[in-house]
Design a protein around this motif. Structure first.
Motif, short mmCIF file in Angstrom:
data_model
loop_
_atom_site.label_atom_id
_atom_site.label_comp_id
_atom_site.label_asym_id
_atom_site.label_seq_id
_atom_site.Cartn_x
_atom_site.Cartn_y
_atom_site.Cartn_z
N PHE A 1 0.79 -1.25 -0.04
CA PHE A 1 0.14 0.16 0.02
C PHE A 1 0.94 1.39 -0.02
O PHE A 1 0.37 2.33 -0.60
CB PHE A 1 -0.95 0.04 1.15
CG PHE A 1 -2.04 -1.16 1.08
CD1 PHE A 1 -2.99 -0.92 -0.14
CD2 PHE A 1 -2.46 -1.93 1.87
CE1 PHE A 1 -3.83 -1.67 -0.28
CE2 PHE A 1 -3.47 -2.73 1.50
CZ PHE A 1 -4.20 -2.60 0.69
N PHE A 2 2.05 1.32 0.81
CA PHE A 2 2.83 2.33 0.66
C PHE A 2 3.36 2.77 -0.90
O PHE A 2 3.51 3.74 -1.30
CB PHE A 2 4.29 2.36 1.37
CG PHE A 2 4.04 2.54 2.82
CD1 PHE A 2 3.27 3.55 3.29
CD2 PHE A 2 4.78 1.83 3.77
CE1 PHE A 2 3.08 3.96 4.45
CE2 PHE A 2 4.71 2.32 5.33
CZ PHE A 2 3.89 3.38 5.70
N LEU A 3 3.74 1.45 -1.43
CA LEU A 3 4.33 1.76 -3.03
C LEU A 3 3.13 2.11 -3.80
O LEU A 3 3.29 3.02 -4.77
CB LEU A 3 4.71 0.30 -3.48
CG LEU A 3 6.23 -0.12 -2.62
CD1 LEU A 3 6.57 -1.51 -3.06
CD2 LEU A 3 7.03 1.04 -3.43
N VAL A 4 1.79 1.63 -3.67
CA VAL A 4 0.79 2.20 -4.29
C VAL A 4 0.45 3.53 -4.20
O VAL A 4 0.32 4.38 -5.20
CB VAL A 4 -0.61 1.32 -4.15
CG1 VAL A 4 -1.74 1.95 -4.64
CG2 VAL A 4 -0.63 -0.02 -4.74
N GLY A 5 0.73 4.10 -2.89
CA GLY A 5 0.54 5.40 -2.51
C GLY A 5 1.51 6.17 -3.37
O GLY A 5 1.22 7.42 -3.83
N VAL B 1 2.61 17.94 -3.18
CA VAL B 1 3.00 16.53 -2.84
C VAL B 1 4.30 16.07 -2.72
O VAL B 1 4.55 14.81 -2.71
CB VAL B 1 1.97 15.52 -3.68
CG1 VAL B 1 0.52 16.13 -3.68
CG2 VAL B 1 2.45 15.84 -5.33
N VAL B 2 5.18 16.99 -3.20
CA VAL B 2 6.60 16.42 -3.18
C VAL B 2 7.11 15.79 -1.76
O VAL B 2 7.56 14.79 -1.70
CB VAL B 2 7.52 17.51 -3.85
CG1 VAL B 2 9.08 17.07 -3.71
CG2 VAL B 2 7.21 17.53 -5.29
N LEU B 3 6.80 16.75 -0.70
CA LEU B 3 7.34 16.35 0.62
C LEU B 3 6.69 15.27 0.99
O LEU B 3 7.35 14.27 1.66
CB LEU B 3 7.27 17.46 1.58
CG LEU B 3 8.51 18.54 1.60
CD1 LEU B 3 8.11 19.74 2.43
CD2 LEU B 3 9.84 17.68 2.13
N PRO B 4 5.41 14.97 0.98
CA PRO B 4 4.68 13.84 1.30
C PRO B 4 5.29 12.51 0.72
O PRO B 4 5.52 11.48 1.22
CB PRO B 4 3.13 13.92 0.93
CG PRO B 4 2.88 15.51 1.20
CD PRO B 4 4.09 15.98 0.73
N GLU B 5 5.73 12.78 -0.56
CA GLU B 5 6.38 11.60 -1.36
C GLU B 5 7.57 11.19 -0.71
O GLU B 5 7.93 9.95 -0.58
CB GLU B 5 6.37 12.09 -2.75
CG GLU B 5 7.28 10.88 -3.61
CD GLU B 5 7.93 11.58 -4.72
OE1 GLU B 5 8.67 10.85 -5.44
OE2 GLU B 5 7.31 12.84 -5.25
N PHE B 6 8.56 12.42 -0.35
CA PHE B 6 9.76 12.20 0.34
C PHE B 6 9.64 11.33 1.43
O PHE B 6 10.45 10.45 1.65
CB PHE B 6 10.68 13.20 0.54
CG PHE B 6 11.11 13.82 -0.84
CD1 PHE B 6 10.58 13.24 -2.15
CD2 PHE B 6 11.79 14.81 -1.14
CE1 PHE B 6 11.21 13.69 -3.51
CE2 PHE B 6 12.45 15.48 -2.20
CZ PHE B 6 12.15 14.79 -3.21
N ILE B 7 8.71 11.71 2.38
CA ILE B 7 8.42 11.23 3.81
C ILE B 7 7.97 9.71 3.67
O ILE B 7 8.43 9.01 4.30
CB ILE B 7 7.46 11.96 4.39
CG1 ILE B 7 8.11 13.29 4.97
CG2 ILE B 7 6.79 11.37 5.89
CD1 ILE B 7 7.26 14.41 5.49
N VAL B 8 7.01 9.66 2.71
CA VAL B 8 6.54 8.01 2.60
C VAL B 8 7.69 7.38 2.00
O VAL B 8 7.90 5.96 2.77
CB VAL B 8 5.24 8.01 1.68
CG1 VAL B 8 5.00 6.50 1.28
CG2 VAL B 8 4.24 8.60 2.14
N GLN B 9 8.47 7.66 1.06
CA GLN B 9 9.44 6.87 0.84
C GLN B 9 10.61 6.49 1.87
O GLN B 9 11.12 5.51 2.27
CB GLN B 9 10.15 7.44 -0.64
CG GLN B 9 11.48 6.78 -1.03
CD GLN B 9 11.19 5.54 -1.34
OE1 GLN B 9 10.27 5.02 -1.74
NE2 GLN B 9 12.25 4.52 -1.13
N GLY B 10 10.77 7.70 2.64
CA GLY B 10 11.74 7.43 3.90
C GLY B 10 11.16 6.38 4.68
O GLY B 10 11.89 5.77 5.55
#
Length: 136
Positions: A12-16, A48-57
Motif C-alpha cells: 500500500f505504501f508503494l501504491v500510494g 505532494v513532493v514532501l509527502p512523497e519523500f516522507i513516505v519513501q523514507g
C-alpha cells in the motif's frame, strides 16, 4: 501472519507513491497541453513532493526495521536521491522555470515510476509468497 501484514503494508505504501507520482506527471502533462497555468501546476506538484519523500523514507526505514535487506537495498538509492534533492533545495518545481524544465521533470517522474514499479512487483511477489506460506 506478521510477514503478511509487512508485505501488505509495503504494497500500500508503494501504491500510494505510484499514485503521487502519477498525479505529478498528470499535472506536468496538463501544463504541457495548456490545460492548467504554471502557478497552479507548480503549487499542486510542490504540495505532494514532501509527502512523497516522507513516505519513501518511512518505507525504507520500515524495511530496515523488519530486516528485509533485499528490499531495503533496492529502495535505498531512491531514498538517497530524494535526500540529495532535498539537501540541495532542488526538490520543488520553480514556477518561473517550469516550461524550461518540463521535459526534464517529466523524464524524472517517468524514471521514478519505473523504479517504483520494479519495487512494486518485488513487493507483490513477496506478498503472494507470504500468503501461500500462510495457507500451508
Amino acid at each position: 501472519m506478521g510477514t503478511l501484514w509487512l508485505w501488505l503494508l509495503s504494497f500500500f505504501f508503494l501504491v500510494g507513491l505510484l499514485c503521487t507520482l502519477g498525479f505529478q506527471l498528470m499535472c506536468l502533462v496538463d501544463l504541457e497541453f495548456d490545460y492548467i497555468n504554471p502557478y497552479d501546476s507548480a503549487s499542486r506538484i510542490n504540495g505532494v513532493v514532501l509527502p512523497e519523500f516522507i513516505v519513501q523514507g518511512v518505507l525504507c526505514f520500515f524495511f530496515l526495521l523488519t530486516r528485509n535487506w533485499l528490499m531495503f537495498v533496492f529502495s535505498l538509492p531512491y531514498l538517497c536521491y530524494n535526500v540529495r534533492l532535498y539537501m540541495q533545495r532542488q526538490h520543488l518545481v520553480d514556477v518561473t522555470e517550469i516550461y524550461n524544465q518540463l521535459r526534464w521533470e517529466k523524464k524524472l517522474r517517468f524514471f521514478k515510476i519505473g523504479y517504483l514499479i520494479i519495487l512494486f512487483f518485488l513487493s507483490l511477489y513477496w506478498l503472494i509468497s507470504s500468503i501461500s506460506e500462510e495457507d500451508e
